[in-house]
Write a protein that holds these residues in place. Structure first.
Motif, PDB file in Angstrom:
ATOM      1  N   LEU A  62       0.867  -1.167   0.000  1.00  0.00           N
ATOM      2  CA  LEU A  62       0.000   0.000   0.000  1.00  0.00           C
ATOM      3  C   LEU A  62       0.907   1.220   0.000  1.00  0.00           C
ATOM      4  CD1 LEU A  62      -2.773   1.337   0.290  1.00  0.00           C
ATOM      5  CD2 LEU A  62      -2.577   0.994   2.767  1.00  0.00           C
ATOM      6  N   ALA A  63       0.675   2.122  -0.954  1.00  0.00           N
ATOM      7  CA  ALA A  63       1.538   3.288  -1.105  1.00  0.00           C
ATOM      8  C   ALA A  63       0.717   4.571  -1.042  1.00  0.00           C
ATOM      9  CB  ALA A  63       2.285   3.205  -2.442  1.00  0.00           C
ATOM     10  N   PHE A  64       1.393   5.661  -0.675  1.00  0.00           N
ATOM     11  CA  PHE A  64       0.760   6.965  -0.600  1.00  0.00           C
ATOM     12  C   PHE A  64       1.686   8.023  -1.182  1.00  0.00           C
ATOM     13  CE2 PHE A  64      -1.243   4.522   2.741  1.00  0.00           C
ATOM     14  CZ  PHE A  64      -2.582   4.863   2.602  1.00  0.00           C
ATOM     15  N   PHE A  65       1.091   9.046  -1.760  1.00  0.00           N
ATOM     16  CA  PHE A  65       1.806  10.225  -2.242  1.00  0.00           C
ATOM     17  C   PHE A  65       1.392  11.434  -1.411  1.00  0.00           C
ATOM     18  CE2 PHE A  65       1.920   7.853  -6.263  1.00  0.00           C
ATOM     19  CZ  PHE A  65       3.188   8.144  -6.740  1.00  0.00           C
ATOM     20  N   GLU A  66       2.376  12.173  -0.907  1.00  0.00           N
ATOM     21  CA  GLU A  66       2.094  13.505  -0.385  1.00  0.00           C
ATOM     22  C   GLU A  66       2.503  14.492  -1.469  1.00  0.00           C
ATOM     23  OE1 GLU A  66       3.337  16.743   3.030  1.00  0.00           O
ATOM     24  OE2 GLU A  66       3.772  14.629   3.437  1.00  0.00           O
ATOM     25  N   LEU A  67       1.594  15.378  -1.838  1.00  0.00           N
ATOM     26  CA  LEU A  67       1.798  16.329  -2.934  1.00  0.00           C
ATOM     27  C   LEU A  67       1.602  17.753  -2.407  1.00  0.00           C
ATOM     28  CD1 LEU A  67      -0.383  14.394  -5.533  1.00  0.00           C
ATOM     29  CD2 LEU A  67       2.109  14.316  -5.322  1.00  0.00           C
ATOM     30  N   PRO A  68       2.646  18.349  -1.811  1.00  0.00           N
ATOM     31  CA  PRO A  68       2.473  19.637  -1.138  1.00  0.00           C
ATOM     32  C   PRO A  68       2.143  20.810  -2.053  1.00  0.00           C
ATOM     33  CG  PRO A  68       4.788  19.025  -1.187  1.00  0.00           C
ATOM     34  CD  PRO A  68       4.013  17.850  -1.705  1.00  0.00           C
ATOM     35  N   ASN A  69       2.445  20.729  -3.339  1.00  0.00           N
ATOM     36  CA  ASN A  69       2.200  21.858  -4.243  1.00  0.00           C
ATOM     37  C   ASN A  69       0.884  21.744  -4.995  1.00  0.00           C
ATOM     38  OD1 ASN A  69       4.634  22.876  -3.398  1.00  0.00           O
ATOM     39  ND2 ASN A  69       5.762  22.237  -5.213  1.00  0.00           N
ATOM     40  N   GLN A  70       0.125  20.693  -4.748  1.00  0.00           N
ATOM     41  CA  GLN A  70      -1.161  20.516  -5.413  1.00  0.00           C
ATOM     42  C   GLN A  70      -2.290  21.090  -4.548  1.00  0.00           C
ATOM     43  OE1 GLN A  70      -1.806  19.278  -8.479  1.00  0.00           O
ATOM     44  NE2 GLN A  70       0.394  19.079  -8.813  1.00  0.00           N
ATOM     45  N   ALA A  71      -3.434  21.311  -5.170  1.00  0.00           N
ATOM     46  CA  ALA A  71      -4.615  21.767  -4.432  1.00  0.00           C
ATOM     47  C   ALA A  71      -4.934  20.755  -3.339  1.00  0.00           C
ATOM     48  CB  ALA A  71      -5.787  21.910  -5.396  1.00  0.00           C
ATOM     49  N   PRO A  72      -5.611  21.185  -2.280  1.00  0.00           N
ATOM     50  CA  PRO A  72      -5.958  20.249  -1.199  1.00  0.00           C
ATOM     51  C   PRO A  72      -6.726  19.041  -1.728  1.00  0.00           C
ATOM     52  CG  PRO A  72      -6.460  22.500  -0.554  1.00  0.00           C
ATOM     53  CD  PRO A  72      -6.084  22.536  -2.012  1.00  0.00           C
ATOM     54  N   MET A  73      -6.546  17.918  -1.015  1.00  0.00           N
ATOM     55  CA  MET A  73      -7.248  16.691  -1.379  1.00  0.00           C
ATOM     56  C   MET A  73      -8.751  16.903  -1.338  1.00  0.00           C
ATOM     57  SD  MET A  73      -5.237  13.613   0.579  1.00  0.00           S
ATOM     58  CE  MET A  73      -6.617  12.538   0.346  1.00  0.00           C
ATOM     59  N   GLY A  74      -9.446  16.211  -2.216  1.00  0.00           N
ATOM     60  CA  GLY A  74     -10.897  16.229  -2.223  1.00  0.00           C
ATOM     61  C   GLY A  74     -11.408  14.861  -2.619  1.00  0.00           C
ATOM     62  N   ARG A  75     -12.710  14.757  -2.709  1.00  0.00           N
ATOM     63  CA  ARG A  75     -13.355  13.517  -3.128  1.00  0.00           C
ATOM     64  C   ARG A  75     -14.167  13.798  -4.369  1.00  0.00           C
ATOM     65  NH1 ARG A  75     -14.016   9.359  -0.556  1.00  0.00           N
ATOM     66  NH2 ARG A  75     -15.948   8.929  -1.619  1.00  0.00           N
ATOM     67  N   ASP A  76     -14.467  12.770  -5.088  1.00  0.00           N
ATOM     68  CA  ASP A  76     -15.423  12.861  -6.189  1.00  0.00           C
ATOM     69  C   ASP A  76     -16.792  13.039  -5.556  1.00  0.00           C
ATOM     70  OD1 ASP A  76     -17.271  12.429  -8.199  1.00  0.00           O
ATOM     71  OD2 ASP A  76     -16.545  10.436  -8.721  1.00  0.00           O
ATOM     72  N   GLY A  77     -17.377  14.218  -5.688  1.00  0.00           N
ATOM     73  CA  GLY A  77     -18.653  14.517  -5.068  1.00  0.00           C
ATOM     74  C   GLY A  77     -19.807  13.678  -5.580  1.00  0.00           C
ATOM     75  N   ASN A  78     -19.607  12.990  -6.704  1.00  0.00           N
ATOM     76  CA  ASN A  78     -20.661  12.146  -7.265  1.00  0.00           C
ATOM     77  C   ASN A  78     -20.578  10.697  -6.804  1.00  0.00           C
ATOM     78  OD1 ASN A  78     -21.793  14.248  -8.786  1.00  0.00           O
ATOM     79  ND2 ASN A  78     -20.230  13.985 -10.338  1.00  0.00           N
TER      80      ASN A  78
END
Length: 175
Positions: A62-78
């Motif tokens: 299981l892997a994760f990316f931290e992306l400090p220069n991208q917009a804050p995390m969100g979810r697919d609202g649909n």
């Protein structure tokens, strides 16, 4: 070509260190690898990241990316929050219940156990908002065979009607 196995599954996280610490503490996973770059190797885009990898058992990663220069995390609202999740298997009901007690003792809200007939599950969220499921298999070989025998008929019927086929309704009957 034949797929051998899943090499790794990657998600985004809010904070790589917090994520690693949480998975080590609450799910007993070992932290196995960290990769950090200033450019995305596949695209060449300048986008610094920390990529961390955790041992999910039996060669699963299981892997994760931290992306400090991208917009804050969100979810697919649909997509409802219960749909997108990662299910991890434990070896027994005792382990499942012990995990639930440990998570709750740490202040983590846990739903379940939920009886899915062929397995029982608990559900909770990690610090980045990813829904996790811990499952314990409870199905018999006969149950699994019954489900195997109807899978294509169920899929074909669903494809035509978009209504839940009743081939496996026995799984949801209350005893």
């Amino acid at each position: 070509m034949q797929i051998k196995r899943v090499h790794h599954v990657a998600y985004r996280c809010i904070d790589a260190k917090q994520t690693v610490d949480w998975y080590v503490k609450h799910l007993n996973m070992n932290f196995v690898l960290a990769i950090a770059e200033d450019q995305v190797p596949s695209t060449g885009a300048p986008d610094p990241y920390m990529h961390v990898f955790l041992d999910a058992g039996m060669g699963n990663v299981l892997a994760f990316f931290e992306l400090p220069n991208q917009a804050p995390m969100g979810r697919d609202g649909n997509t409802p929050a219960w749909v997108q999740h990662l299910a991890l298997e434990v070896g027994s009901m005792d382990e499942l219940l012990a995990a639930k007690a440990s998570l709750e003792a740490s202040g983590i809200d846990v739903l379940g156990p939920t009886n899915h007939t062929i397995f029982k599950s608990i559900y909770f969220f990690d610090p980045s908002g990813h829904r996790l499921e811990l499952c314990c298999n409870t199905g018999t070989p006969e149950m699994m065979q019954k489900l195997d025998e109807v899978k294509w008929d169920m899929l074909d019927e669903w494809s035509l009607t978009k209504k839940a086929p009743k081939h496996a309704a026995w799984m949801h009957e209350k005893n």
